[in-house]
Design an enzyme around this catalytic site. Structure first.
Site, mmCIF file in Angstrom:
data_model
loop_
_atom_site.group_PDB
_atom_site.id
_atom_site.type_symbol
_atom_site.label_atom_id
_atom_site.label_comp_id
_atom_site.label_asym_id
_atom_site.label_seq_id
_atom_site.Cartn_x
_atom_site.Cartn_y
_atom_site.Cartn_z
ATOM 1 N N GLU A 54 0.896 -1.106 -0.151
ATOM 2 C CA GLU A 54 0.010 0.126 -0.002
ATOM 3 C C GLU A 54 0.919 1.241 -0.091
ATOM 4 O OE1 GLU A 54 -2.607 3.275 0.619
ATOM 5 O OE2 GLU A 54 -0.968 2.703 2.036
ATOM 6 N N ASP A 55 2.178 1.450 0.988
ATOM 7 C CA ASP A 55 2.828 2.523 0.744
ATOM 8 C C ASP A 55 4.233 2.046 0.601
ATOM 9 O OD1 ASP A 55 3.325 5.110 0.590
ATOM 10 O OD2 ASP A 55 2.765 5.603 2.802
ATOM 11 N N HIS A 115 -0.526 0.711 7.135
ATOM 12 C CA HIS A 115 -1.074 1.554 6.297
ATOM 13 C C HIS A 115 -0.065 2.628 5.664
ATOM 14 C CE1 HIS A 115 -5.295 3.799 4.982
ATOM 15 N NE2 HIS A 115 -4.532 3.380 3.979
ATOM 16 N N ILE A 117 3.216 4.900 5.483
ATOM 17 C CA ILE A 117 4.674 5.154 6.208
ATOM 18 C C ILE A 117 5.462 6.256 5.755
ATOM 19 C CG2 ILE A 117 4.560 2.374 6.028
ATOM 20 C CD1 ILE A 117 6.820 2.578 4.008
ATOM 21 N N HIS A 135 -3.588 -0.010 11.936
ATOM 22 C CA HIS A 135 -4.692 -0.259 12.474
ATOM 23 C C HIS A 135 -5.219 -1.198 12.886
ATOM 24 C CE1 HIS A 135 -5.729 3.547 9.994
ATOM 25 N NE2 HIS A 135 -5.271 3.034 8.906
ATOM 26 N N ASN A 169 -4.717 8.023 7.731
ATOM 27 C CA ASN A 169 -4.555 7.367 6.066
ATOM 28 C C ASN A 169 -2.927 7.342 6.103
ATOM 29 O OD1 ASN A 169 -3.882 7.277 3.176
ATOM 30 N ND2 ASN A 169 -6.153 6.875 3.158
ATOM 31 N N ASP A 170 -2.281 8.646 5.869
ATOM 32 C CA ASP A 170 -0.968 8.618 5.792
ATOM 33 C C ASP A 170 -0.267 9.691 6.560
ATOM 34 O OD1 ASP A 170 1.404 8.118 4.200
ATOM 35 O OD2 ASP A 170 0.908 9.352 2.517
ATOM 36 N N ASN A 225 -5.618 12.178 1.529
ATOM 37 C CA ASN A 225 -5.060 10.618 1.393
ATOM 38 C C ASN A 225 -3.672 10.725 1.826
ATOM 39 O OD1 ASN A 225 -4.299 8.051 0.365
ATOM 40 N ND2 ASN A 225 -6.483 7.930 -0.081
ATOM 41 N N ASP A 270 -4.031 8.926 -4.595
ATOM 42 C CA ASP A 270 -3.676 8.016 -3.294
ATOM 43 C C ASP A 270 -2.239 8.556 -2.815
ATOM 44 O OD1 ASP A 270 -3.390 6.067 -1.197
ATOM 45 O OD2 ASP A 270 -4.613 4.825 -2.616
ATOM 46 N N ASN A 271 -1.445 7.755 -2.716
ATOM 47 C CA ASN A 271 0.123 8.352 -2.020
ATOM 48 C C ASN A 271 0.866 8.980 -2.785
ATOM 49 O OD1 ASN A 271 -0.457 7.080 0.498
ATOM 50 N ND2 ASN A 271 -0.113 4.893 -0.351
#
Length: 362
Positions: A54-55, A115, A117, A135, A169-170, A225, A270-271
């Site tokens: 995800e990240d 999630h 980082i 989470h 989220n981030d 986000n 998103d990221n």
């Protein structure tokens, strides 16, 4: 008779309201968008990263740090194992093989659900700290680890919880215990989160945290986000997923943020990864969020990577670098270049590495 009229009126009004909200949500998720594919040469998946990436971030020496195994209540998950952290040496070319980072004592591995980082290097002793949004049981907390590269391990430092950090989220670290973080929802979970998405109101925010103070520093996002920082540390970039844009904010001496500009992207952003040399932004995007949340195996969600050059100029250059309809890659959430290659991570599927065109990494 009068009661029936009232009930009928209420049902009609509710149906009209829900219909309008669904139409608006389809607009926010770009449900009608038709994706034109843009592929890169020599793409291949990274082994051992089949359940999401995800990240990620890349250190100056080319070692990527990757979070994997995120379990989100509204998205698929194909592994019951706890989340993990990996490193990947981007300089190894075709021999790239991720190495799992060992986590020491004092940390609950069984509930680890990573999630966003961020990495912070303490210039006083060159110690590298890894900040991870976690989470456990779908709650929110921030974990801080000391990254020991030669030992492929993470030494647990501390856990941070705060009422302002309720739906993080981030994160982007700006000190050994300080950071900016995005809350992607106003509510902290459950039915209210679903209602919030349906209402699609600009209720999410950015929070600054330090041991001395915690405060909301930016508001008015439809779904804040990804977040990152410019190479000179003067600006913060925030991705608004449901508004399809990147916000540029100036850091103030008070650690507050002042809005500077908004750059339209045209995809569900998103990221954000920021190239430390060029300052270019690389964004993992969802070209059609409606497909992402429906998760129909007959109509797969795609992936998209956007590069933004010269973001502080009057005319930033927004370029689609990669786009796929889901036949190769599903749910891209992050992308980062290194050494002429592009590493693309996803929420719950595989990670991909491709060769970059020369004009993309000048």
């Amino acid at each position: 008779m009068g009661k029936l009229v009232v009930i009928a009126f209420f049902v009609a009004a509710l149906s009209a309201f829900l219909g309008e909200r669904i139409i608006n949500l389809r607009k926010r998720t770009l449900a009608s968008r038709k994706l034109v594919q843009t592929h890169l040469p020599n793409c291949h998946p990274i082994k051992s990263l089949e359940y999401g990436s995800e990240d990620l971030t890349i250190l100056p020496n080319g070692h990527a740090i990757i979070s994997t195994g995120l379990k989100d209540p509204v998205l698929p998950s194909y592994s019951d194992d706890p989340g993990k952290m990996y490193t990947l040496d981007m300089s190894e070319d075709s021999r790239m093989k991720p190495v799992e980072l060992r986590m020491g004592r004092g940390f609950d591995l069984d509930s680890f659900n990573p999630h966003g980082i961020s990495v912070y290097t303490d210039e006083t002793d060159n110690s590298v700290y890894l900040f991870v949004v976690n989470h456990p049981q779908q709650k929110t907390q921030v974990e801080i680890f000391l990254f020991v590269e030669e030992d492929h391990s993470l030494v647990y430092v501390k856990t941070i919880k705060h009422e302002f950090l309720h739906s993080v989220n981030d994160i982007v670290a700006v000190g050994v215990e300080s950071f900016y973080a995005t809350n992607d929802h106003y509510f902290s979970g459950g039915t209210l989160n679903t209602l919030e998405v349906l209402l699609a109101q600009p209720w999410s925010n950015v929070v600054y945290y330090s041991p001395e103070e915690v405060k909301v520093v930016a508001e008015g996002f439809y779904m804040a986000n990804g977040i990152n920082i410019s190479p000179d540390k003067r600006h913060i970039y925030v991705a608004d997923l449901f508004d399809h844009n990147i916000h540029v904010l100036e850091r103030l001496e008070s650690n507050g943020l002042a809005p500077v500009k908004v750059v339209e992207v045209g995809s569900l952003v998103d990221n954000i990864y920021v190239d430390p040399e060029t300052g270019d932004l690389w964004i993992g995007c969802h070209p059609n969020g409606w497909k992402l949340f429906r998760n129909d195996p007959e109509d797969l969600p795609g992936s998209e990577v956007i590069q933004i050059k010269d973001i502080h100029s009057e005319k930033p250059v927004v370029t689609q670098v990669y786009a796929d309809d889901g036949s190769v890659l599903i749910g891209s959430s992050v992308a980062a270049p290194y050494g002429g290659k592009l590493l693309i991570g996803t929420i719950y599927q595989k990670a991909l590495v491709c060769d970059l065109a020369k004009e993309c990494h000048k």
